[in-house]
Design a protein around this motif. Structure first.
Motif, short mmCIF file in Angstrom:
data_model
loop_
_atom_site.label_atom_id
_atom_site.label_comp_id
_atom_site.label_asym_id
_atom_site.label_seq_id
_atom_site.Cartn_x
_atom_site.Cartn_y
_atom_site.Cartn_z
N TRP A 68 0.80 -1.23 0.00
CA TRP A 68 0.00 0.00 0.00
C TRP A 68 0.83 1.28 0.00
O TRP A 68 0.29 2.36 -0.17
N ASP A 69 2.12 1.14 0.21
CA ASP A 69 2.98 2.33 0.18
C ASP A 69 4.10 2.07 -0.82
O ASP A 69 5.10 1.43 -0.51
N PRO A 70 3.93 2.54 -2.06
CA PRO A 70 4.94 2.25 -3.09
C PRO A 70 6.34 2.70 -2.69
O PRO A 70 7.34 2.10 -3.08
N GLU A 71 6.41 3.75 -1.85
CA GLU A 71 7.75 4.22 -1.42
C GLU A 71 8.48 3.16 -0.62
O GLU A 71 9.70 3.04 -0.68
N LEU A 72 7.70 2.40 0.15
CA LEU A 72 8.30 1.35 0.97
C LEU A 72 9.11 0.38 0.12
O LEU A 72 10.12 -0.17 0.55
N LYS A 74 10.81 0.95 -2.33
CA LYS A 74 12.15 1.48 -2.65
C LYS A 74 12.97 1.63 -1.38
O LYS A 74 14.18 1.38 -1.36
N ASP A 75 12.29 2.02 -0.29
CA ASP A 75 13.02 2.35 0.94
C ASP A 75 13.53 1.12 1.68
O ASP A 75 14.41 1.22 2.52
N TRP A 76 12.86 -0.01 1.47
CA TRP A 76 13.21 -1.19 2.26
C TRP A 76 13.68 -2.31 1.34
O TRP A 76 12.95 -2.77 0.48
N ILE A 77 14.92 -2.75 1.52
CA ILE A 77 15.46 -3.84 0.71
C ILE A 77 15.67 -5.04 1.61
O ILE A 77 16.42 -4.96 2.59
N TRP A 78 15.02 -6.13 1.28
CA TRP A 78 15.18 -7.35 2.08
C TRP A 78 16.54 -7.97 1.79
O TRP A 78 17.01 -7.94 0.66
N SER A 79 17.14 -8.57 2.81
CA SER A 79 18.49 -9.10 2.62
C SER A 79 18.49 -10.55 2.15
O SER A 79 19.49 -11.02 1.62
N GLU A 80 17.37 -11.26 2.36
CA GLU A 80 17.37 -12.69 2.03
C GLU A 80 16.05 -13.07 1.36
O GLU A 80 15.07 -12.35 1.48
N LYS A 98 7.95 5.45 9.91
CA LYS A 98 7.75 6.24 8.69
C LYS A 98 6.36 6.90 8.69
O LYS A 98 6.22 8.04 8.26
N HIS A 99 5.37 6.17 9.19
CA HIS A 99 4.00 6.70 9.16
C HIS A 99 3.55 7.20 10.53
O HIS A 99 2.35 7.45 10.72
#
Ligand code: N01
Length: 871
Positions: A68-72, A74-80, A98-99
């Motif tokens: 629901w938050d397209p920015e998320l 980009k902002d959050w990269i999973w490591s595995e 963030k919210h």
């Protein structure tokens, strides 16, 4: 009087996991005041509590994240590929930051009870902090697996060593180095934690009650084609997930596991095993969820994998699940689980053979007959016991709050025999109480993130709709709820899911009612249903406002699920209407489609022959003889097909079925067809055939005096007419009549002709075309065409009349049954809800109509045995 500690809001949300957090976001966006109540001291829900070693998600993290938050994105990269619990918890915290969610969350606040106030039209929520909240809307975002199962093992309180529960693990972690550790339970939590505990502990003993299926995660950095597909077009990727089966983009198979060679199957299973994704394991074949034989193929594949990995053959056998089909209990995803049993310090105890006697101050006593003949108790000493014994799933957290609805009814009482919900969203008697991923929704059978977002969006839109329309309360109707629960169960019954003692069934909690808890029809189908519910004006809900109550009562999925499925497949095929194919085209089409049906059971013998029709024309017949010793009662059977199409072949599976199940000789008679031979040829042939069969009973291997008639549709019309004509003529004597979807009155338009005119295979247009081929309008008032119009029905033999809800012929069949009863005839009238005209003859293809076929066979048995008594 209002307490100064009371908070009044529009919406109260219980739980600050992924569901509650998103619900809060949506309420804010909608301009509503909302507060979240949360027992823990931070967000995260399940990921806050389940901190046991090895805890990870078992859906690829690319799929298990908010959309629901397209920015998320980009902002959050999973490591595995499969993130660990700490990383997922950090993600939840990151979103909360963030919210700025925490400002509306009351942490360390446990909800104890909630009451609906009918006058105020508000909920009052009581908490252990002493602060009450009142709200117009109450949303339970309490999670499906959040109420730990109370340990049900004798002596649990006695143990003096360290005790841990996977579902409420210490925040500082636990170091098992140098310790003797017991783990009880081999579900997902046990299977994820066991390899790590084994790597630390001096000794590890695993107590297994039921072996579970587990698949290697092949965890590692995210670098696969799924991520590529996702990155290319995240919106399209998410949309595909929302309309999929389990909330993850997958490609449904169209081939059975039994249709491919064992080599091909093995290679396919190897490929999905190597991919390490639960979502793909049921994907390669379309019948792994429904066919025991097909499921056995993947079951055996996994057994062989376990045998390859585990060196001790006896231990390997203990680890092979044999008492349930693959995926009927939640399968697990592991990192090195089976190989753990090759370590010298690890022991597996099979509780089926060596049950726990009691937990003691120092360890666990099991019954071990191998120890000695006299003393069967083996005492094992432990420094720590880990309970990985699971949850009171789906309902535990909801009824854990003492909720009282309209008329002071308690939710616990309302659900005493299993949860009752409409769409898994709301329940009758509890206005304005919403459940996110409640029982009766796809929930635990899906990627929770997708199901959470769908429910939150639906609840939000609903609340906005109510507000915009001056509606104060919303509540499901009794009918909608009852039929939804039934619909969900009927889908489950078409699968292997209810065959296992799983937490899906409530079977893991002693005393819990055993009903299938989640909706098994898939997230895509469920979403469609919810959308349809909304577009049909909140079908199945009663909405109350200043203008009074508007009850939009109704059933969202009235067709039986297998009937619905077949109709959907046929709709996709976009076949031309039968009546546009011409007579020969229609016959060829019916013959070809009949050949694709499941064949029905084996019978003792089939003989094709001819008998003389009413005008001497030889009529083909097919005789089905049971394998049991004769002589047998006999049945003259008339096939369906509107007097125009059909043959012994088209009704062959049903004739086989009736032969075997009623232990009768069935003679399927191919009467003359229209338009070549119009009315009354078919009716006259029906009587001629019955007479011939009666006269030749002994040479055909039948019992004289035990002749019944049966038929389907136009064939049932012939059977009914034959029975009437036989009574008038005094011969043959007919013991009973089985009339399946009979055409009984061609002279009148009835409501079912209008209601079911289209969409259920037999259309009103096709029915009228058949009638036109068979008889002139003037003939339609003749009882030989319309048996309902006979002067009297009294004195006719007993009847079974079966009608189907979604059949144009329904009302005339019902009228015939009622008229027979009114004339003093013994009638069993079976009205089949959710069935169509073509559903009942479909032996082995339509499971939900089996009871009607059973009734036909039972009736035939009853008619013939009554005839013996009468004789
Ligand atoms: O619980 P479970 P869980 N004596 O109920 C056994 C999700 N999850 O916490 O099968 C002895 O599956 C019980 O035996 P049996 C996931 O959906 C997800 O492991 O009832 N044994 C079983 O072996 C999962 O399915 C992740 O005969 C007893 C075990 O304890 C769900 O949560 C990770 C017993 C309980 O297994 C629950 O998993 C973890 C007794 N008296 C969990 N009572 C992810 O990766 C129970 N058992 C996302």
């Amino acid at each position: 009087m209002r307490d100064i500690n009371t908070i009044d809001v529009d919406v109260v949300i219980v739980g600050a996991g992924f569901a509650g957090m998103y619900q809060l976001v949506q309420m804010r966006r909608a301009g509503l005041s909302a507060v979240v109540l949360e027992t823990a001291d931070d967000v995260g829900g399940t990921w806050y509590w389940n901190r046991y070693p090895g805890a990870r998600c078992d859906i690829l993290t690319v799929d298990y994240s908010y959309s629901w938050d397209p920015e998320l994105e980009k902002d959050w990269i999973w490591s595995e590929r499969y993130a660990t619990q700490p990383e997922i918890l950090r993600y939840a915290q990151f979103v909360a930051d963030k919210h700025d969610l925490r400002r509306d969350i009351r942490f360390n606040t446990k909800v104890t009870s909630a009451q609906w106030n009918s006058d105020a039209k508000r909920w009052r929520i009581h908490t252990d902090s002493g602060n009450d909240v009142t709200a117009q809307f109450y949303v339970m975002a309490t999670g499906c697996l959040s109420m730990p199962k109370v340990p049900d093992i004798e002596g649990t309180d006695r143990f003096n060593g360290e005790v841990y529960f996977t579902n409420s693990w210490p925040h500082d972690g636990v170091d098992f180095s140098g310790k003797r550790v017991a783990v009880i339970g081999t579900g997902s939590s046990g299977i994820q934690s066991i390899p790590i505990i084994a790597s630390q502990a001096d000794q590890l003993t695993v107590f297994q009650r039921t072996p579970n299926f587990s698949v290697p995660a092949h965890n590692g950095p995210i670098a696969d084609e799924r991520l590529v597909a996702y990155r290319q077009d995240p919106a399209a990727y998410r949309e595909e997930a929302r309309h999929s089966g389990i909330g993850v983009p997958t490609t449904p198979a169209d081939v059975s596991a039994l249709e491919v060679s064992p080599q091909e199957r093995e290679a396919t299973y190897e490929e999905v095993w190597q991919r390490g994704e639960l979502a793909h394991l049921l994907e390669p074949y379309n019948d792994l969820r429904i066919s025991a034989e097909s499921n056995d193929t993947i079951r055996c594949f996994i057994h062989n994998k376990i045998r390859e990995i585990v060196k001790d053959p006896e231990v390997a056998e203990l680890l092979c699940p044999t008492n349930h089909y693959f995926a009927t209990k939640r399968p697990c995803l592991d990192s090195g689980y089976y190989a753990t049993y090759n370590l010298p310090q690890v022991r597996l105890v099979d509780l089926q053979k060596q049950p726990i006697e009691t937990i003691t101050e120092s360890g666990i006593n099991i019954v071990n007959p191998a120890i000695s003949a006299k003393e069967k108790t083996e005492s094992m000493a432990f420094d720590a016991i880990v309970f990985a014994t699971g949850f009171d799933a789906m309902t535990g957290a909801i009824v854990g709050v003492d909720i009282t609805g309209r008329n002071d009814e308690s939710l616990r009482d309302a659900w005493a025999h299993g949860p009752q919900t409409y769409l898994g969203l709301m329940t009758v008697g509890f206005p304005n109480l919403f459940m996110i991923t409640g029982p009766g929704s796809p929930s635990v059978l899906s990627n929770m993130m997708v199901s959470i977002e769908q429910h939150v969006d639906l609840i939000t839109d609903t609340i906005k709709h109510l507000r915009a329309n001056g509606v104060d309360t919303i509540e499901p109707t009794e009918l909608a709820q009852r039929r939804w629960v039934q619909h969900s169960n009927e889908i489950a019954d078409l699968t292997l899911l209810p065959t296992a003692n799983s937490w899906y069934m409530g079977a893991n909690v002693p005393g819990k009612p055993q009903v299938f808890l989640p909706y098994p029809g898939g997230v895509g189908e469920y979403r469609k249903i919810c959308e349809e519910m909304v577009t049909r004006g909140y079908l199945g809900f009663a909405l109350t406002g200043a203008d009074g109550t508007q009850s939009n009562d109704g059933v969202i999925r009235p067709l039986k699920p297998d009937v619905q499925e077949l109709l959907s497949i046929m709709a996709e095929m976009a076949l031309p209407p039968l009546e546009t194919m011409g007579v020969e085209g229609a016959r060829a089409f019916m013959e070809a489609s009949g050949a694709n049906m499941p064949p029905g059971p084996e019978v003792g013998e089939i003989i094709d022959g001819t008998l003389p029709g009413a005008d001497g024309t030889p009529l083909a017949y097919r005789l089905y003889r049971p394998a049991t010793a004769g002589p047998h009662p006999m049945v003259a059977y008339y096939h369906g097909g509107g007097w125009v199409v059909g043959s012994a072949t088209s009704d062959d599976p049903l004739c086989r079925y009736l032969c075997v199940k009623s232990d009768s000789i069935i003679i399927s008679v191919n009467y003359r067809h229209a338009p070549e031979a119009r009315f009354p040829a078919a009716a006259d042939d029906g009587l001629a055939a019955a007479n011939w069969i009666s006269d030749h009973a002994e040479e055909l291997g039948g019992r004289p005096g035990q002749l019944s008639v049966a038929g389907w549709s136009a064939g049932a019309n012939i059977a009914a007419v034959t029975t009437q004509q036989a009574k008038l003529a005094g011969t043959p004597v007919i013991a009973g009549q089985v009339l399946l979807n009979p055409a009984t009155d061609a002279s009148t338009v009835r409501q079912s002709h209008i209601d079911n005119a289209e969409g259920y295979v037999l259309t009103t247009s096709l029915m009228n075309w058949f009638c036109d081929q068979y008889c002139d309008p003037a003939d339609r008032i003749n009882p030989k065409a319309s048996p309902l119009l006979a002067d009297t029905l009294s004195g006719l033999p007993p009847a079974l009349v079966i009608t189907c809800e979604f059949d144009p012929l329904r009302d005339e069949g019902d009228a015939y049954a009622e008229a027979l009863a009114a004339a003093g005839v013994q009638v069993q009238h079976l009205q089949c809800p959710g069935q169509t005209h073509t559903a009942i003859p479909a032996v082995d293809a339509m499971v939900t109509s089996e009871y009607a076929r059973v009734a036909m066979a039972d009736a035939l048995r009853k008619f013939s045995s009554a005839a013996v008594v009468g004789h």
